[in-house]
Design a protein around this motif. Structure first.
Motif, PDB file in Angstrom:
ATOM      1  N   GLN A 123      10.511  16.241  18.015  1.00 10.60           N
ATOM      2  CA  GLN A 123      10.915  17.643  18.068  1.00 10.60           C
ATOM      3  C   GLN A 123      11.584  18.008  19.398  1.00 10.60           C
ATOM      4  N   LEU A 124      11.368  17.195  20.423  1.00  8.31           N
ATOM      5  CA  LEU A 124      12.055  17.431  21.692  1.00  8.31           C
ATOM      6  C   LEU A 124      13.522  17.008  21.631  1.00  8.31           C
ATOM      7  N   LEU A 125      13.835  16.123  20.674  1.00  3.59           N
ATOM      8  CA  LEU A 125      15.224  15.718  20.473  1.00  3.59           C
ATOM      9  C   LEU A 125      15.975  16.830  19.749  1.00  3.59           C
ATOM     10  N   PRO A 126      17.269  16.927  19.917  1.00  2.00           N
ATOM     11  CA  PRO A 126      18.017  17.990  19.235  1.00  2.00           C
ATOM     12  C   PRO A 126      18.019  17.780  17.729  1.00  2.00           C
ATOM     13  N   PRO A 127      18.253  18.847  16.960  1.00  2.00           N
ATOM     14  CA  PRO A 127      18.219  18.744  15.502  1.00  2.00           C
ATOM     15  C   PRO A 127      19.156  17.680  14.939  1.00  2.00           C
ATOM     16  N   GLN A 128      20.266  17.384  15.621  1.00  2.00           N
ATOM     17  CA  GLN A 128      21.208  16.402  15.091  1.00  2.00           C
ATOM     18  C   GLN A 128      20.570  15.027  14.950  1.00  2.00           C
ATOM     19  N   ALA A 129      19.470  14.784  15.680  1.00  4.72           N
ATOM     20  CA  ALA A 129      18.782  13.499  15.570  1.00  4.72           C
ATOM     21  C   ALA A 129      18.122  13.330  14.210  1.00  4.72           C
ATOM     22  N   GLU A 130      17.935  14.442  13.463  1.00  3.54           N
ATOM     23  CA  GLU A 130      17.329  14.367  12.129  1.00  3.54           C
ATOM     24  C   GLU A 130      18.336  13.908  11.073  1.00  3.54           C
ATOM     25  N   ASN A 133      22.156   8.350   9.175  1.00  2.00           N
ATOM     26  CA  ASN A 133      23.353   7.500   9.245  1.00  2.00           C
ATOM     27  C   ASN A 133      24.460   8.055  10.137  1.00  2.00           C
ATOM     28  N   PRO A 134      24.233   8.100  11.442  1.00  2.00           N
ATOM     29  CA  PRO A 134      25.294   8.568  12.350  1.00  2.00           C
ATOM     30  C   PRO A 134      26.484   7.612  12.343  1.00  2.00           C
ATOM     31  N   THR A 135      27.663   8.150  12.589  1.00  2.00           N
ATOM     32  CA  THR A 135      28.872   7.327  12.578  1.00  2.00           C
ATOM     33  C   THR A 135      28.990   6.466  13.834  1.00  2.00           C
ATOM     34  N   LYS A 136      28.315   6.861  14.911  1.00  2.00           N
ATOM     35  CA  LYS A 136      28.322   6.061  16.132  1.00  2.00           C
ATOM     36  C   LYS A 136      26.993   6.245  16.857  1.00  2.00           C
ATOM     37  N   LYS A 137      26.728   5.388  17.813  1.00  2.00           N
ATOM     38  CA  LYS A 137      25.481   5.465  18.559  1.00  2.00           C
ATOM     39  C   LYS A 137      25.439   6.738  19.400  1.00  2.00           C
ATOM     40  N   GLN A 138      24.251   7.357  19.431  1.00  2.00           N
ATOM     41  CA  GLN A 138      24.083   8.619  20.131  1.00  2.00           C
ATOM     42  C   GLN A 138      23.159   8.419  21.336  1.00  2.00           C
ATOM     43  N   SER A 139      23.129   9.398  22.201  1.00  2.00           N
ATOM     44  CA  SER A 139      22.149   9.443  23.283  1.00  2.00           C
ATOM     45  C   SER A 139      21.685  10.885  23.423  1.00  2.00           C
ATOM     46  N   PHE A 140      20.445  11.039  23.868  1.00  2.00           N
ATOM     47  CA  PHE A 140      19.864  12.376  23.952  1.00  2.00           C
ATOM     48  C   PHE A 140      19.140  12.559  25.274  1.00  2.00           C
ATOM     49  N   SER A 141      19.223  13.760  25.831  1.00  2.00           N
ATOM     50  CA  SER A 141      18.457  14.106  27.015  1.00  2.00           C
ATOM     51  C   SER A 141      17.322  15.041  26.626  1.00  2.00           C
ATOM     52  N   ILE A 142      16.144  14.718  27.099  1.00  2.00           N
ATOM     53  CA  ILE A 142      14.974  15.543  26.799  1.00  2.00           C
ATOM     54  C   ILE A 142      14.327  15.962  28.117  1.00  2.00           C
ATOM     55  N   PRO A 143      13.573  17.071  28.116  1.00  2.00           N
ATOM     56  CA  PRO A 143      13.032  17.595  29.374  1.00  2.00           C
ATOM     57  C   PRO A 143      11.873  16.739  29.905  1.00  2.00           C
ATOM     58  N   GLN A 144      11.752  16.705  31.201  1.00  2.00           N
ATOM     59  CA  GLN A 144      10.573  16.102  31.810  1.00  2.00           C
ATOM     60  C   GLN A 144       9.410  17.086  31.677  1.00  2.00           C
ATOM     61  N   LEU A 145       8.271  16.572  31.247  1.00  2.00           N
ATOM     62  CA  LEU A 145       7.121  17.446  30.994  1.00  2.00           C
ATOM     63  C   LEU A 145       5.858  16.622  30.833  1.00  2.00           C
ATOM     64  N   THR A 146       4.744  17.308  30.783  1.00  2.00           N
ATOM     65  CA  THR A 146       3.460  16.709  30.427  1.00  2.00           C
ATOM     66  C   THR A 146       2.824  17.565  29.349  1.00  2.00           C
ATOM     67  N   ILE A 147       2.482  16.944  28.224  1.00  2.00           N
ATOM     68  CA  ILE A 147       1.821  17.636  27.131  1.00  2.00           C
ATOM     69  C   ILE A 147       0.464  16.982  26.890  1.00  2.00           C
ATOM     70  N   THR A 148      -0.567  17.799  26.849  1.00  2.00           N
ATOM     71  CA  THR A 148      -1.895  17.360  26.437  1.00  2.00           C
ATOM     72  C   THR A 148      -2.212  18.082  25.143  1.00  2.00           C
ATOM     73  N   ASP A 149      -2.527  17.337  24.110  1.00  2.00           N
ATOM     74  CA  ASP A 149      -2.584  17.959  22.785  1.00  2.00           C
ATOM     75  C   ASP A 149      -3.635  17.302  21.907  1.00  2.00           C
ATOM     76  N   TYR A 150      -4.181  18.071  21.005  1.00  2.00           N
ATOM     77  CA  TYR A 150      -5.176  17.595  20.038  1.00  2.00           C
ATOM     78  C   TYR A 150      -5.355  18.683  18.982  1.00  2.00           C
ATOM     79  N   PRO A 151      -5.842  18.337  17.786  1.00  2.00           N
ATOM     80  CA  PRO A 151      -5.991  19.336  16.730  1.00  2.00           C
ATOM     81  C   PRO A 151      -7.301  20.105  16.829  1.00  2.00           C
ATOM     82  N   LYS A 152      -7.259  21.370  16.423  1.00  2.00           N
ATOM     83  CA  LYS A 152      -8.469  22.185  16.350  1.00  2.00           C
ATOM     84  C   LYS A 152      -9.300  21.845  15.111  1.00  2.00           C
ATOM     85  N   PHE A 153      -8.606  21.425  14.033  1.00  2.00           N
ATOM     86  CA  PHE A 153      -9.308  21.125  12.787  1.00  2.00           C
ATOM     87  C   PHE A 153      -8.968  19.713  12.328  1.00  2.00           C
ATOM     88  N   GLN A 154      -9.949  19.027  11.771  1.00  2.00           N
ATOM     89  CA  GLN A 154      -9.724  17.658  11.331  1.00  2.00           C
ATOM     90  C   GLN A 154      -9.017  17.588   9.989  1.00  2.00           C
TER      91      GLN A 154
END
Length: 763
Positions: A123-130, A133-154
């Motif tokens: 989801q940090l990649l731009p929507p075009q990554a979704e 079959n791209p016509t040529k190789k792509q590259s993407f820049s994503i932000p530097q960050l730290t995420i700590t994550d876990y679900p509230k419900f199993q």
């Protein structure tokens, strides 16, 4: 308009992040620390993952291959730029994602956590990554960050009914893939019902050769009179090889499939194929309409043998620890008239037919448990005594889940009030036909699966929540997606991030992220419903004056309106209403009209400035407008009870008190009731009105006369005048007795009836 959004997201992805709320992550992570700078993902990046994280690592490489035209080369942990690392300190399904200027590190204690970290990275990649079959190789820049994550419900679930309408395996796989994107981990696959049996059972070939096809299908709504049919044979089923393919696909997306084989009710398709399974033994067709049917499985030994054989085929196909056995909406009329059933009740010392259903469910549970599985059932399995190890899905409200949790049974909350995605999501009259009800995006987002009635210990039995999509009125894949998206985004956030603690603060942030998320849905070719640019109107009352407020969910928009065909103005503050009025309005973004045109008619009657109180609150599933909806001058839809003006009461005798604050003259009271017996909704048999003069003298009028001006609408007029002269009063009291228990032979027989009422017009 969507292209502008797309460019906005892409520019942000190139390194112009300024604050965390600009990142359209759904569900929202528990903690996000945004840093300066970006990290570039291209074909030169190398990858390392431990064998335990193979599903996550392979998913990432396949995703990049499809969307960017390259895969990451695998190398050692020391040399890799993107590393999956085991960290036993992380909670189950949780992860830490660190993006620095030199590498990406994912830490997780289990395979699920690593997989969900990849979904966040995706989801940090731009929507075009979704895009495939791209016509040529792509590259993407994503932000530097730290995420700590876990679900509230199993348990974070989504349901799809493939019995009423059939959807092929490729669409089912797409459906599952979309769940994975949103960190939902259970897919509840409804495979059998009255209108079709959808899973191949080797020992009983006629379940699919006969039971999978109906001769025709209802056109329009069940409540339409007369009912019409399309005359076309309809059906389909999944072979066991299809099932295996879908299950394998789900495993690669970290989704567990729970199959549902309905019993003892919703069994007409099975009985049509094998009539001996019913109590009458007579040949019946696969159902061609919707609703609840009298033909249910008869608790004979041959029926239990049949069901055990069916489950013996089903269980090996699904690795899930759960098998869903339904248990809902099983009419008992045939059991009451069946000599075998009555003898069984006596021989087993059961109290009644509800006890017989409990015996039925407990017997099936023992068999399922013997195969190393657990059962899940709808909350009706509580009736007559709950099976010992059963998990309850509470759908008729929260009470079933509350009762089960207090008995120390696991619970999955899925009430109609917040989680039925076959209900309408907008007031717009051009919405596609739905069963009824009203569950807009905000209602889903406001859901808290843990009821306040439970203490901390009891709350531990609430495993999570699930949204349901029943498909009586959903005929194709595009309509499935329209009903599910974007409401599934809200359910994913409720179950992963946790319920909102401050709705008015959190919901605007969520809507902003939904708006930014839409280009991703476009890239995924998802036919979502876009109600983010719609207007909502609300009556406000202050110092005896009436105002009309207009709002739209998203920020940065302009509202323009006209009242009674006046010149169009920019909306700046609530509009003063002093007479019956018609308001028209539109939303504008950057000077361009977006969304649909909005209009509202307000009837300025004698009760609109009054105060109102009710002896009981409306059911949470049908309480969108609150008690004020009854005297706000706005009528509900003539065609459906699924909007914020209709209030629903389940089994309650309703008493309404209206206080005018001063003595006024009134002649009559006009009320409207929805009447749709096919959906358990019955207009009351009578209505009684009282009013009092200053000396306390009471004037009473009762009526049993209902005038039908529109289909499903019953109007009643209570005449409170005396000798054709108005009555002076300070208050009004209206009694609306509930219809009572629904009689045998009607939909919902034996259940309490619903009362639906909208505007009370006082003249």
């Amino acid at each position: 308009m969507r292209k502008i959004l797309f460019l906005f997201i892409f520019v942000m992805s190139a390194g112009m992040f300024s604050q965390s709320d600009q990142i359209a992550l759904i569900p929202k992570p528990q903690s996000l620390e945004l840093k300066k700078g970006t990290f570039k993902i291209d074909e030169n990046i190398t990858l390392y993952f431990e064998p335990e994280f193979e599903i996550a690592g392979n998913f990432l490489n396949d995703f990049l291959q499809n969307g960017a035209g390259f895969q990451l080369k695998k190398t050692s942990e020391k040399e890799a730029d993107l590393i999956f690392k085991k960290d036993v300190s992380q909670p189950s399904e949780g992860y830490i994602l660190v993006i620095s200027n030199s590498k990406i590190t994912i830490k997780a204690s289990d395979a699920s956590g690593a997989f969900y970290a990849v979904q966040t990275l995706r989801q940090l990649l731009p929507p075009q990554a979704e895009a495939k079959n791209p016509t040529k190789k792509q590259s993407f820049s994503i932000p530097q960050l730290t995420i700590t994550d876990y679900p509230k419900f199993q348990y974070r679930g989504m349901h799809l009914d493939c019995a009423r309408h059939f959807f092929d395996k490729e669409f089912v796989k797409k459906y599952i893939a979309n769940l994975a994107l949103l960190k939902m981990n259970y897919f509840h696959w409804h495979l059998t019902d009255d209108q079709g049996w959808r899973i191949e059972i080797k020992k009983y070939p006629e379940l699919t050769s006969k039971g999978a096809f109906r001769e025709e299908t209802l056109i329009g709504h069940y409540n339409d009179t007369p009912q019409k049919f399309d005359g076309k044979r309809y059906g389909g089923f999944y072979t066991q090889e299809d099932i295996k393919e879908v299950v394998a696909f789900a495993a690669k997306h970290n989704v567990t499939i729970i199959p549902e084989i309905e019993m003892p009710g919703h069994a007409q398709a099975a009985i049509s194929a094998y009539p001996e399974l019913g109590c009458t033994g007579t040949q019946i067709p696969v159902a061609t309409t919707w609703g609840v049917f009298e033909d249910i499985f008869c608790p004979k030994e041959e029926t239990f043998t049949f069901l055990e054989n069916v489950l013996s085929d089903v269980i090996p196909l699904f690795p899930s620890e759960y098998i869903h056995i339904g248990g809902d909406e099983a009419p008992k009329l045939q059991w009451k008239n069946c000599a075998h059933c009555q003898k069984l009740i006596k021989d087993k010392n059961l109290k009644d037919e509800h006890g017989l259903q409990s015996y039925f469910i407990q017997r099936i549970e023992k068999f399922v448990n013997s195969k190393g599985k657990k059962i899940i059932g709808w909350d009706e399995i509580l009736e007559g005594g709950l099976a010992p190890n059963a998990t309850v899905m509470s759908w008729r409200g929260m009470q079933g889940g509350i009762d089960a949790a207090k008995e120390k049974h696991d619970v999955i909350m899925t009430p109609t009030s917040h989680s039925y995605f076959d209900y309408y999501q907008s007031d717009n009259p051009d919405e596609p036909l739905a069963i009824g009800g009203f569950v807009p995006l905000k209602k889903v987002y406001s859901f808290n699966p843990i009821p306040k009635e439970l203490n901390a210990e009891e709350s531990k039995y609430i495993l999570g929540a699930q949204a349901n999509l029943w498909t009586e009125y959903i005929q194709n894949e595009k309509q499935v997606e329209y009903m599910v998206f974007p409401r599934i985004l809200a359910m994913s956030e409720v179950t992963w991030s946790g319920p909102s603690e401050n709705l008015e603060k959190d919901y605007p942030d969520f809507v902003t992220r939904v708006e930014a998320f839409m280009p991703r849905l476009d890239s995924l070719n998802i036919n979502y419903a876009n109600h983010l640019y719609e207007l909502e109107g609300k009556i406000l009352k202050e110092d005896g004056k009436v105002f009309y407020e207009l709002t739209t969910p998203t920020k940065g928009k302009e509202i323009c309106y006209s009242i009674n065909n006046s010149e169009t103005k920019v909306y700046l503050k609530p509009i003063l209403i002093e007479e019956s009025s018609k308001i028209s309005a539109n939303v504008f973004k950057n000077g361009e009209k977006v969304g649909r045109e909005f209009s509202e008619e307000i009837m300025y009657h004698k009760g609109i400035t009054a105060k109102i109180s009710l002896n009981v609150s409306p059911n949470p599933a049908y309480a969108a407008g609150g008690k004020e909806a009854l005297i706000n001058g706005i009528s509900g839809s003539d065609k459906r009870y699924g909007d914020k003006e209709w209030l629903g009461f389940w089994g309650d005798d309703l008493e309404i008190t209206i206080d005018f604050g001063k003595e006024i003259e009134i002649n009559s009271v006009n009320l409207r009731f929805y009447d749709a017996p096919g959906q358990w909704i019955h207009a009351p048999k009578e209505v009684i009105g009282f009013c009092y003069d200053l000396e306390g003298k009471k004037n009473t009028s009762s009526t049993k006369y209902f005038q039908n001006l529109q289909p499903n609408i019953k109007n009643v007029k209570i005449d409170l005048s005396i000798k054709n002269k108005p009555f002076k009063t300070k208050g009004l009291h209206i009694k609306v007795p509930n219809y009572g228990t629904i009689p045998e032979g009607q939909q919902g027989a034996g259940n309490k009836a619903w009362t639906f009422i909208d505007e009370i017009i006082i003249e």
